[in-house]
Write a protein that holds these residues in place. Structure first.
Motif, PDB file in Angstrom:
ATOM      1  N   LEU A 123       0.836  -1.247   0.078  1.00 38.65           N
ATOM      2  CA  LEU A 123       0.214  -0.131   0.334  1.00 38.65           C
ATOM      3  C   LEU A 123       0.722   0.919  -0.407  1.00 38.65           C
ATOM      4  O   LEU A 123       1.463   1.269   0.479  1.00 38.65           O
ATOM      5  N   GLY A 124       0.634   2.337  -0.727  1.00 44.02           N
ATOM      6  CA  GLY A 124       1.340   3.283  -1.518  1.00 44.02           C
ATOM      7  C   GLY A 124       0.206   4.946  -0.338  1.00 44.02           C
ATOM      8  O   GLY A 124      -0.846   4.342  -0.662  1.00 44.02           O
ATOM      9  N   ILE A 125       0.976   5.456   0.627  1.00 45.19           N
ATOM     10  CA  ILE A 125       0.338   6.596   1.530  1.00 45.19           C
ATOM     11  C   ILE A 125       0.627   8.098   0.655  1.00 45.19           C
ATOM     12  O   ILE A 125       2.462   8.102   1.067  1.00 45.19           O
ATOM     13  N   TYR A 126       0.712   8.510   0.049  1.00 43.74           N
ATOM     14  CA  TYR A 126       1.294   9.410  -0.162  1.00 43.74           C
ATOM     15  C   TYR A 126       0.640  10.869   0.249  1.00 43.74           C
ATOM     16  O   TYR A 126      -0.583  11.231   0.411  1.00 43.74           O
ATOM     17  N   GLY A 127       1.069  12.275  -0.606  1.00 46.95           N
ATOM     18  CA  GLY A 127       0.543  13.395  -0.346  1.00 46.95           C
ATOM     19  C   GLY A 127       1.296  14.358   0.257  1.00 46.95           C
ATOM     20  O   GLY A 127       3.131  13.999   0.429  1.00 46.95           O
ATOM     21  N   HIS A 128       1.428  15.374   0.348  1.00 43.67           N
ATOM     22  CA  HIS A 128       2.433  16.819  -0.143  1.00 43.67           C
ATOM     23  C   HIS A 128       2.659  17.563   1.897  1.00 43.67           C
ATOM     24  O   HIS A 128       1.377  16.299   2.904  1.00 43.67           O
ATOM     25  N   GLY A 129       3.221  17.774   2.411  1.00 39.63           N
ATOM     26  CA  GLY A 129       3.756  18.087   3.536  1.00 39.63           C
ATOM     27  C   GLY A 129       2.843  18.704   4.595  1.00 39.63           C
ATOM     28  O   GLY A 129       2.057  19.196   4.278  1.00 39.63           O
ATOM     29  N   ALA A 130       2.418  17.933   5.656  1.00 42.10           N
ATOM     30  CA  ALA A 130       1.582  18.133   6.392  1.00 42.10           C
ATOM     31  C   ALA A 130       0.102  17.925   6.299  1.00 42.10           C
ATOM     32  O   ALA A 130      -0.387  18.627   6.967  1.00 42.10           O
ATOM     33  N   SER A 131      -0.110  16.677   5.212  1.00 41.49           N
ATOM     34  CA  SER A 131      -1.407  16.672   4.975  1.00 41.49           C
ATOM     35  C   SER A 131      -2.244  15.858   5.384  1.00 41.49           C
ATOM     36  O   SER A 131      -3.242  15.387   5.536  1.00 41.49           O
ATOM     37  N   GLY A 132      -1.244  14.941   6.903  1.00 38.82           N
ATOM     38  CA  GLY A 132      -2.164  13.993   7.690  1.00 38.82           C
ATOM     39  C   GLY A 132      -1.890  12.496   7.075  1.00 38.82           C
ATOM     40  O   GLY A 132      -2.510  11.714   8.006  1.00 38.82           O
ATOM     41  N   LYS A 133      -0.350  12.276   5.440  1.00 34.09           N
ATOM     42  CA  LYS A 133      -0.731  11.269   5.251  1.00 34.09           C
ATOM     43  C   LYS A 133       0.303  10.181   6.658  1.00 34.09           C
ATOM     44  O   LYS A 133      -0.061   8.800   6.759  1.00 34.09           O
ATOM     45  N   PHE A 162       3.002  -0.527  -6.544  1.00 31.63           N
ATOM     46  CA  PHE A 162       1.743  -0.938  -5.442  1.00 31.63           C
ATOM     47  C   PHE A 162      -0.106  -1.542  -5.577  1.00 31.63           C
ATOM     48  O   PHE A 162      -0.368  -1.644  -7.171  1.00 31.63           O
ATOM     49  N   ASP A 163      -0.123  -2.553  -4.774  1.00 33.14           N
ATOM     50  CA  ASP A 163      -1.319  -3.146  -4.767  1.00 33.14           C
ATOM     51  C   ASP A 163      -2.678  -2.253  -4.910  1.00 33.14           C
ATOM     52  O   ASP A 163      -3.842  -2.055  -5.696  1.00 33.14           O
ATOM     53  N   LYS A 164      -2.361  -0.629  -4.349  1.00 32.83           N
ATOM     54  CA  LYS A 164      -3.640   0.261  -4.225  1.00 32.83           C
ATOM     55  C   LYS A 164      -2.964   1.811  -3.495  1.00 32.83           C
ATOM     56  O   LYS A 164      -1.816   1.516  -3.083  1.00 32.83           O
ATOM     57  N   THR A 165      -2.524   2.569  -4.191  1.00 32.93           N
ATOM     58  CA  THR A 165      -2.427   3.722  -3.338  1.00 32.93           C
ATOM     59  C   THR A 165      -3.571   5.071  -2.772  1.00 32.93           C
ATOM     60  O   THR A 165      -4.951   4.802  -3.441  1.00 32.93           O
ATOM     61  N   ILE A 166      -3.410   6.037  -1.659  1.00 33.43           N
ATOM     62  CA  ILE A 166      -3.576   6.927  -1.209  1.00 33.43           C
ATOM     63  C   ILE A 166      -3.208   8.410  -1.629  1.00 33.43           C
ATOM     64  O   ILE A 166      -1.866   8.128  -0.417  1.00 33.43           O
TER      65      ILE A 166
END
Length: 209
Positions: free
Chosen positions: A22-32, A135-139
């Protein structure tokens, strides 16, 4: 969909073998990072690795100048700021059953991630620039500029011991580069979560929820 509902869905998909990486990403301080930790805590730690990608952000960013904004410093919103080849190598190694020694940071010492664990969560901005077939899924997480600044001030001045004036001075640059270089990665995610105003809203799901 509430946060606990999304976590419960992911736990179910992981425990049934539907999602192994599982991949979890986002810009800085986004809550990831907070979400990744909560998900990790909801899983069996003997079966899951959590690979945080902040250490793969190069410290040599001052050697690169953004083409469209030569007066700005390079932030982590640009692909060139990330050691993507090294990160991809380590992900593939874990998926192949090999152990990986993580890179230490001032706020976290290195540790060995066991290749024997079948589940891998990869968390951090770098995920947005990696091939999605890893990844099987990304958020992907994102938030508005005001919430980002509020969170960055709270986190970086305490956990990372950074000066508040520097965070304030560079906030506009970070947001400008997010809009120019990083925002486009959001459309590639399977799930998109908006945490603007410290709320939790699943905005785009690609018909998978």
């Amino acid at each position: 969909m509430k946060k606990k509902d999304l976590i419960e869905q992911l736990v179910s998909e992981i425990e049934t073998g539907k999602v192994k990486t599982l991949g979890i990403y986002g810009h800085g301080a986004s809550g990831k990072s907070t979400f990744a930790q909560e998900l990790y805590q909801a899983l069996d730690s003997t079966k899951v690795n959590l690979l945080e990608t902040d250490p793969y952000i190069t410290s040599k960013r001052h050697l690169v100048v953004p083409k469209q904004a030569p007066d700005q410093k390079v932030t982590a919103c640009l692909p060139v700021a990330h050691e993507l080849a090294s990160l991809q190598r380590d992900i593939l190694a874990l998926q192949a059953g090999m152990d990986v020694l993580t890179i230490d940071e001032p706020w976290k010492t290195s540790e060995v991630l066991s290749g024997a664990k079948p589940i891998l969560i990869v968390e951090g901005m770098s995920v947005g620039f990696l091939p999605k077939e890893l990844f099987d899924k990304t958020i992907c997480f994102y938030t508005d500029a005001e919430t980002e600044l509020e969170r960055r001030l709270a986190r970086d001045t305490t956990v990372r011991k950074r000066d508040a004036s520097i965070i304030l001075d560079t906030h506009k640059e970070r947001r400008d580069q997010y809009n120019r270089y990083y925002k486009a990665t959001e459309s590639q995610a399977d799930i998109l979560v908006d945490q603007s105003g410290n709320k939790f809203q699943v905005k785009t799901t690609n018909n998978i929820i």
